[in-house]
Design a protein around this motif. Sequence first.
Motif, PDB file in Angstrom:
ATOM      1  N   GLU A   1     -13.148  12.249   5.425  1.00  0.00           N
ATOM      2  CA  GLU A   1     -12.961  11.032   4.629  1.00  0.00           C
ATOM      3  C   GLU A   1     -11.631  10.407   5.044  1.00  0.00           C
ATOM      4  O   GLU A   1     -10.664  10.389   4.286  1.00  0.00           O
ATOM      5  CB  GLU A   1     -12.971  11.364   3.145  1.00  0.00           C
ATOM      6  N   ILE A   2     -11.609   9.897   6.271  1.00  0.00           N
ATOM      7  CA  ILE A   2     -10.342   9.434   6.842  1.00  0.00           C
ATOM      8  C   ILE A   2     -10.239   7.922   6.937  1.00  0.00           C
ATOM      9  O   ILE A   2      -9.295   7.408   7.532  1.00  0.00           O
ATOM     10  CB  ILE A   2     -10.097  10.065   8.230  1.00  0.00           C
ATOM     11  N   ALA A   3     -11.182   7.217   6.347  1.00  0.00           N
ATOM     12  CA  ALA A   3     -11.142   5.754   6.454  1.00  0.00           C
ATOM     13  C   ALA A   3      -9.831   5.158   5.925  1.00  0.00           C
ATOM     14  O   ALA A   3      -9.210   4.342   6.617  1.00  0.00           O
ATOM     15  CB  ALA A   3     -12.349   5.134   5.767  1.00  0.00           C
ATOM     16  N   PRO A   4      -9.362   5.546   4.713  1.00  0.00           N
ATOM     17  CA  PRO A   4      -8.129   4.917   4.216  1.00  0.00           C
ATOM     18  C   PRO A   4      -6.920   5.168   5.124  1.00  0.00           C
ATOM     19  O   PRO A   4      -6.180   4.237   5.442  1.00  0.00           O
ATOM     20  CB  PRO A   4      -7.928   5.561   2.838  1.00  0.00           C
ATOM     21  N   VAL A   5      -6.726   6.407   5.530  1.00  0.00           N
ATOM     22  CA  VAL A   5      -5.554   6.706   6.361  1.00  0.00           C
ATOM     23  C   VAL A   5      -5.702   6.094   7.753  1.00  0.00           C
ATOM     24  O   VAL A   5      -4.712   5.697   8.369  1.00  0.00           O
ATOM     25  CB  VAL A   5      -5.283   8.237   6.414  1.00  0.00           C
ATOM     26  N   THR A   6      -6.920   5.964   8.233  1.00  0.00           N
ATOM     27  CA  THR A   6      -7.133   5.317   9.530  1.00  0.00           C
ATOM     28  C   THR A   6      -6.798   3.826   9.460  1.00  0.00           C
ATOM     29  O   THR A   6      -6.157   3.280  10.363  1.00  0.00           O
ATOM     30  CB  THR A   6      -8.583   5.519  10.007  1.00  0.00           C
TER      31      THR A   6
ATOM     32  N   ALA B   1       0.827  -1.208   0.000  1.00  0.00           N
ATOM     33  CA  ALA B   1       0.000   0.000   0.000  1.00  0.00           C
ATOM     34  C   ALA B   1       0.864   1.262   0.000  1.00  0.00           C
ATOM     35  O   ALA B   1       0.580   2.215  -0.737  1.00  0.00           O
ATOM     36  CB  ALA B   1      -0.936  -0.007   1.202  1.00  0.00           C
ATOM     37  N   LEU B   2       1.918   1.258   0.790  1.00  0.00           N
ATOM     38  CA  LEU B   2       2.811   2.420   0.840  1.00  0.00           C
ATOM     39  C   LEU B   2       3.547   2.617  -0.477  1.00  0.00           C
ATOM     40  O   LEU B   2       3.717   3.755  -0.937  1.00  0.00           O
ATOM     41  CB  LEU B   2       3.822   2.268   1.982  1.00  0.00           C
ATOM     42  N   SER B   3       3.970   1.520  -1.090  1.00  0.00           N
ATOM     43  CA  SER B   3       4.667   1.618  -2.383  1.00  0.00           C
ATOM     44  C   SER B   3       3.749   2.197  -3.458  1.00  0.00           C
ATOM     45  O   SER B   3       4.168   3.062  -4.233  1.00  0.00           O
ATOM     46  CB  SER B   3       5.169   0.245  -2.823  1.00  0.00           C
ATOM     47  N   ALA B   4       2.525   1.710  -3.500  1.00  0.00           N
ATOM     48  CA  ALA B   4       1.563   2.228  -4.484  1.00  0.00           C
ATOM     49  C   ALA B   4       1.291   3.706  -4.235  1.00  0.00           C
ATOM     50  O   ALA B   4       1.279   4.515  -5.175  1.00  0.00           O
ATOM     51  CB  ALA B   4       0.273   1.420  -4.418  1.00  0.00           C
TER      52      ALA B   4
ATOM     53  N   THR C   1      -3.115   3.503   9.386  1.00  0.00           N
ATOM     54  CA  THR C   1      -2.569   3.755  10.719  1.00  0.00           C
ATOM     55  C   THR C   1      -2.707   2.516  11.600  1.00  0.00           C
ATOM     56  O   THR C   1      -1.763   2.114  12.287  1.00  0.00           O
ATOM     57  CB  THR C   1      -3.279   4.956  11.385  1.00  0.00           C
ATOM     58  N   LEU C   2      -3.871   1.901  11.557  1.00  0.00           N
ATOM     59  CA  LEU C   2      -4.093   0.686  12.356  1.00  0.00           C
ATOM     60  C   LEU C   2      -3.204  -0.463  11.888  1.00  0.00           C
ATOM     61  O   LEU C   2      -2.704  -1.244  12.710  1.00  0.00           O
ATOM     62  CB  LEU C   2      -5.567   0.291  12.316  1.00  0.00           C
ATOM     63  N   LEU C   3      -2.988  -0.574  10.578  1.00  0.00           N
ATOM     64  CA  LEU C   3      -2.068  -1.599  10.067  1.00  0.00           C
ATOM     65  C   LEU C   3      -0.644  -1.340  10.553  1.00  0.00           C
ATOM     66  O   LEU C   3       0.082  -2.272  10.898  1.00  0.00           O
ATOM     67  CB  LEU C   3      -2.100  -1.640   8.538  1.00  0.00           C
ATOM     68  N   ALA C   4      -0.240  -0.080  10.572  1.00  0.00           N
ATOM     69  CA  ALA C   4       1.107   0.258  11.036  1.00  0.00           C
ATOM     70  C   ALA C   4       1.266  -0.067  12.515  1.00  0.00           C
ATOM     71  O   ALA C   4       2.296  -0.618  12.937  1.00  0.00           O
ATOM     72  CB  ALA C   4       1.401   1.737  10.783  1.00  0.00           C
ATOM     73  N   VAL C   5       0.252   0.233  13.317  1.00  0.00           N
ATOM     74  CA  VAL C   5       0.299  -0.103  14.745  1.00  0.00           C
ATOM     75  C   VAL C   5       0.349  -1.623  14.919  1.00  0.00           C
ATOM     76  O   VAL C   5       1.114  -2.140  15.742  1.00  0.00           O
ATOM     77  CB  VAL C   5      -0.912   0.502  15.492  1.00  0.00           C
TER      78      VAL C   5
ATOM     79  N   LEU D   1       3.654   7.065  12.908  1.00  0.00           N
ATOM     80  CA  LEU D   1       3.672   8.514  13.105  1.00  0.00           C
ATOM     81  C   LEU D   1       3.272   9.255  11.830  1.00  0.00           C
ATOM     82  O   LEU D   1       2.530  10.248  11.885  1.00  0.00           O
ATOM     83  CB  LEU D   1       5.054   8.967  13.584  1.00  0.00           C
ATOM     84  N   TYR D   2       3.745   8.783  10.696  1.00  0.00           N
ATOM     85  CA  TYR D   2       3.393   9.401   9.413  1.00  0.00           C
ATOM     86  C   TYR D   2       1.878   9.344   9.195  1.00  0.00           C
ATOM     87  O   TYR D   2       1.244  10.335   8.844  1.00  0.00           O
ATOM     88  CB  TYR D   2       4.123   8.684   8.271  1.00  0.00           C
ATOM     89  N   MET D   3       1.298   8.165   9.408  1.00  0.00           N
ATOM     90  CA  MET D   3      -0.139   7.997   9.179  1.00  0.00           C
ATOM     91  C   MET D   3      -0.965   8.746  10.224  1.00  0.00           C
ATOM     92  O   MET D   3      -2.026   9.287   9.908  1.00  0.00           O
ATOM     93  CB  MET D   3      -0.506   6.512   9.169  1.00  0.00           C
ATOM     94  N   ALA D   4      -0.480   8.791  11.464  1.00  0.00           N
ATOM     95  CA  ALA D   4      -1.178   9.583  12.484  1.00  0.00           C
ATOM     96  C   ALA D   4      -1.175  11.057  12.080  1.00  0.00           C
ATOM     97  O   ALA D   4      -2.183  11.762  12.259  1.00  0.00           O
ATOM     98  CB  ALA D   4      -0.521   9.393  13.844  1.00  0.00           C
ATOM     99  N   GLY D   5      -0.072  11.500  11.503  1.00  0.00           N
ATOM    100  CA  GLY D   5      -0.016  12.862  10.973  1.00  0.00           C
ATOM    101  C   GLY D   5      -1.029  13.069   9.860  1.00  0.00           C
ATOM    102  O   GLY D   5      -1.623  14.142   9.732  1.00  0.00           O
ATOM    103  N   GLY D   6      -1.237  12.035   9.052  1.00  0.00           N
ATOM    104  CA  GLY D   6      -2.249  12.109   7.997  1.00  0.00           C
ATOM    105  C   GLY D   6      -3.649  12.250   8.557  1.00  0.00           C
ATOM    106  O   GLY D   6      -4.455  13.043   8.062  1.00  0.00           O
ATOM    107  N   VAL D   7      -3.936  11.489   9.601  1.00  0.00           N
ATOM    108  CA  VAL D   7      -5.252  11.594  10.247  1.00  0.00           C
ATOM    109  C   VAL D   7      -5.444  13.008  10.797  1.00  0.00           C
ATOM    110  O   VAL D   7      -6.491  13.641  10.586  1.00  0.00           O
ATOM    111  CB  VAL D   7      -5.410  10.541  11.374  1.00  0.00           C
TER     112      VAL D   7
END
Length: 115
Positions: free
Chosen positions: A93-98, A15-18, A101-105, A77-83
């Motif tokens: 519309e924060i479902a994707p970044v949320t 997901a991050l690469s894409a 974030t949960l996957l990263a945690v 931290l990057y994704m939390a910053g996105g949220v």
Amino acid sequence: MFIGYAVVAALLAFALSASAFLTFTRNPQIAGNMTKLGVPDSWLPWLATAKAAGAIGLLAGLAVPALGVAAAIGVTLYMAGGVITHLRAKDYEIAPVTVLTLLAVTALVLRIASA
């Protein structure tokens, strides 16, 4: 736990690469969304580089546990910053970044548990 980390890290790295590729190439949807959030256009290469580094770090974490932990912390931290950026712009519309974030945690917890 290691197999769980490997699966989550691979999914998150994909997901991050894409996302990094789409950000580097200034995909109109990504660039438009970033503009809507108030992110300067000059930040896009840096943000894409951070995503790519996170993906590489998560995969390298398969062999080097400390690197996997560091990468998972960075991506979290990057994704939390996105949220936070979405919420500050009043864009809910924060479902994707949320989810990311949960996957990263999850990757962080699994990498620590499997070390």
